[in-house]
Design an enzyme around this catalytic site. Structure first.
Site, PDB file in Angstrom:
ATOM      1  N   GLN A 130       0.859  -1.189   0.000  1.00 11.57           N
ATOM      2  CA  GLN A 130       0.000   0.000   0.000  1.00 11.57           C
ATOM      3  C   GLN A 130       0.897   1.242   0.000  1.00 11.57           C
ATOM      4  O   GLN A 130       1.575   1.518   0.990  1.00 11.57           O
ATOM      5  CB  GLN A 130      -0.871  -0.048   1.260  1.00 11.57           C
ATOM      6  CG  GLN A 130      -1.756   1.150   1.468  1.00 11.57           C
ATOM      7  CD  GLN A 130      -2.228   1.262   2.909  1.00 11.57           C
ATOM      8  OE1 GLN A 130      -1.964   0.372   3.736  1.00 11.57           O
ATOM      9  NE2 GLN A 130      -2.910   2.329   3.240  1.00 11.57           N
ATOM     10  N   SER A 133       1.108   6.478   2.467  1.00 10.47           N
ATOM     11  CA  SER A 133       1.753   7.434   3.376  1.00 10.47           C
ATOM     12  C   SER A 133       3.023   8.020   2.773  1.00 10.47           C
ATOM     13  O   SER A 133       3.754   7.341   2.041  1.00 10.47           O
ATOM     14  CB  SER A 133       2.133   6.755   4.688  1.00 10.47           C
ATOM     15  OG  SER A 133       0.994   6.208   5.293  1.00 10.47           O
ATOM     16  N   GLU A 248     -12.559  -3.283   5.883  1.00 11.06           N
ATOM     17  CA  GLU A 248     -12.069  -4.252   6.871  1.00 11.06           C
ATOM     18  C   GLU A 248     -13.000  -4.312   8.085  1.00 11.06           C
ATOM     19  O   GLU A 248     -13.173  -3.323   8.786  1.00 11.06           O
ATOM     20  CB  GLU A 248     -10.646  -3.834   7.292  1.00 11.06           C
ATOM     21  CG  GLU A 248      -9.976  -4.753   8.282  1.00 11.06           C
ATOM     22  CD  GLU A 248     -10.016  -6.217   7.884  1.00 11.06           C
ATOM     23  OE1 GLU A 248     -10.639  -6.980   8.646  1.00 11.06           O
ATOM     24  OE2 GLU A 248      -9.455  -6.595   6.850  1.00 11.06           O
ATOM     25  N   SER A 378      -3.995   6.983  13.828  1.00 12.34           N
ATOM     26  CA  SER A 378      -3.452   7.018  15.197  1.00 12.34           C
ATOM     27  C   SER A 378      -4.575   7.221  16.229  1.00 12.34           C
ATOM     28  O   SER A 378      -5.688   7.626  15.886  1.00 12.34           O
ATOM     29  CB  SER A 378      -2.449   8.167  15.321  1.00 12.34           C
ATOM     30  OG  SER A 378      -3.135   9.400  15.222  1.00 12.34           O
ATOM     31  N   GLU A 380      -4.903   9.530  18.352  1.00 17.53           N
ATOM     32  CA  GLU A 380      -5.379  10.923  18.390  1.00 17.53           C
ATOM     33  C   GLU A 380      -6.417  11.150  17.288  1.00 17.53           C
ATOM     34  O   GLU A 380      -7.434  11.809  17.504  1.00 17.53           O
ATOM     35  CB  GLU A 380      -4.210  11.906  18.204  1.00 17.53           C
ATOM     36  CG  GLU A 380      -3.253  11.992  19.378  1.00 17.53           C
ATOM     37  CD  GLU A 380      -2.329  10.783  19.467  1.00 17.53           C
ATOM     38  OE1 GLU A 380      -2.151  10.069  18.456  1.00 17.53           O
ATOM     39  OE2 GLU A 380      -1.789  10.536  20.565  1.00 17.53           O
TER      40      GLU A 380
END
Ligand SMILES: Cc1cc2nc3c(=O)[nH]c(=O)nc-3n(C[C@H](O)[C@H](O)[C@H](O)COP(=O)(O)OP(=O)(O)OC[C@H]3O[C@@H](n4cnc5c(N)ncnc54)[C@H](O)[C@@H]3O)c2cc1C
Length: 395
Positions: A130, A133, A248, A378, A380
């Protein structure tokens, strides 16, 4: 304390079949915590055989459309059972890159892409990575800078990707790149299916906290790919990526099985290791931590179960996916922190160290646990989603 999806007769029988299959086919190597890469070509070949066998048996891919090998009468609870049984055996799950690519191709791929690429995902002849990022675009993928510039019948791609799991083994890449620098940041992105051996792609493994190399940096320097490699339409990449990421669903219940097993192993260990000359489990504070963790694991299981039930009934809530991910990953971190605490000085010993308890498994799981709180969004970001989208709090 297992939350047994499918304690009914038919699903119970299915579970028994899957358990026997997993026992007969799963790779025999010692499993490390989390999502890890094969360490050598032999492990890679074993992994490919295992994934292909799961597709062949109908345990993977049953939810695919029938024309691509899926099962018309498929019951999604079976996917949960399969994921749980694989987790119970500590065997490798479906590869994340392959699952994402399959989902994108099934929904948005051209007829040619589907005919060529989906069978190779089933047979695991193709391993996908993938390529989303970037060094300055993780939580906010809209900040990505990798460019794909149209040139005749091709695109020429230049930029850098990072944290690419299995990039060093991958045959194909599911790439997001910016094709329209003038469009609003989420609109000018396009998804591509690329061959990883295309000239100009340089994959450099990164060494992680755990000491292993599971992900990579990927540099793309003037990489020429055909326009036919676009998945969906140019500029539709954001929609393609979000649709495949949302697919997913079995993660939490399989993850709970992992937590339950770890709790049970740790509990057994606490009866053997000693604190001040007595078994650790005789200490009141140790027992309290075990009790609290067990209750939290149970809550995580129920959270996963209720989310899944809502999804099946078409009543999924925006809080469901982020809450499950947040709860599991933070709880997993606490459990493994407790494990290394409990082991005292020996908690820092790792694989290969003399006297390492359980071959250093707890130290490895403790170090890996941070990854779960980052990968796939994440903690956060999960809290932001819950606060803003579910609770309606200000940004
Ligand atoms: C084990 C592992 C495997 C991975 N595999 C892949 C892969 O195969 N392919 C791929 O493309 N990516 C992969 N990733 C990358 C992953 O998707 C990113 O790490 C993740 O999205 C976070 O992005 P980042 O690392 O750039 O951190 P950043 O986005 O730079 O965030 C840094 C810190 O700032 C915080 N933060 C950022 N924005 C906000 C905000 N708005 N509010 C509050 N806090 C904020 C974050 O929580 C974090 O603590 C993997 C990551 C891990 C850990």
């Amino acid at each position: 304390m297992s939350v047994d999806w499918g304690s009914g007769t038919e699903l119970g029988e299915f579970r028994a079949q899957v358990r026997a299959f997993v026992a007969g086919h799963a790779p025999g190597r010692a499993a490390r915590a989390g999502v890890r890469s094969p360490e050598n070509a032999e492990e890679l070949a074993e992994l490919r055989r295992w994934i292909a066998a799961l597709f062949e048996a109908g345990y993977f891919g049953a939810d695919w459309p029938v024309e691509f090998g899926g099962d018309a009468g498929h019951d999604p609870r079976r996917d949960v059972v399969v994921a749980e049984e694989i987790a119970r055996a500590r065997a490798p799950m479906q590869l994340g890159g392959n699952a994402l690519a399959a989902s994108a191709l099934i929904r948005f791929g051209s007829d040619e892409q589907q005919a060529r690429l989906l069978p190779a995902i089933r047979s695991c002849d193709d391993l996908w990575c993938q390529l989303f990022s970037e060094p300055d675009a993780g939580s906010d993928l809209g900040g990505m800078r990798t460019r794909a510039v149209a040139d005749g019948d091709d695109y020429v791609v230049t930029g850098q990707k990072v944290w690419t799991t299995n990039g060093h083994w991958a045959d194909r890449g599911y790439l997001l790149a910016r094709t329209d620098p003038d469009a609003p940041k989420h609109k000018g992105i396009t998804a591509f299916a690329i061959d990883m051996d295309t000239p100009g792609i340089d994959v450099r493994p990164l060494r992680e906290l755990t000491g292993t190399s599971d992900f990579n940096e990927v540099f793309l320097d003037g990489v020429r790919i055909p326009a036919a490699a676009v998945i969906g339409r140019p500029g539709q990449g954001w929609i393609v990526a979000n649709a495949s990421l949302a697919e997913e669903r079995n993660g939490v219940s399989a993850a709970v099985v992992d937590l339950q097993l770890a709790w049970e192993d740790l509990h057994a260990l606490a009866q053997k290791i000693e604190i001040d000359g007595r078994p650790a489990l005789e200490q009141a504070d140790v027992r309290q931590r075990f009790g609290a963790l067990r209750a939290e694991i149970r809550a995580c299981a129920l959270l996963g179960q209720s989310s899944f039930t809502r999804w099946r009934a078409g009543r999924e809530r925006v809080i469901d996916a982020p809450a499950g991910k947040l709860w599991f990953s933070e709880l997993n971190l606490r459990l493994n922190e407790f494990a290394v605490d409990l082991l005292g000085a020996r908690g820092i010993l790792t694989e290969g160290d003399t006297d390492a308890v359980d071959s250093g498994r707890w130290q490895d799981a403790y170090l890996y646990a941070r990854a779960y709180t980052i990968a796939g969004g994440s903690s956060e970001i999960m809290r932001n989603l819950i606060a803003e989208r579910a609770l309606g709090l200000p940004r």
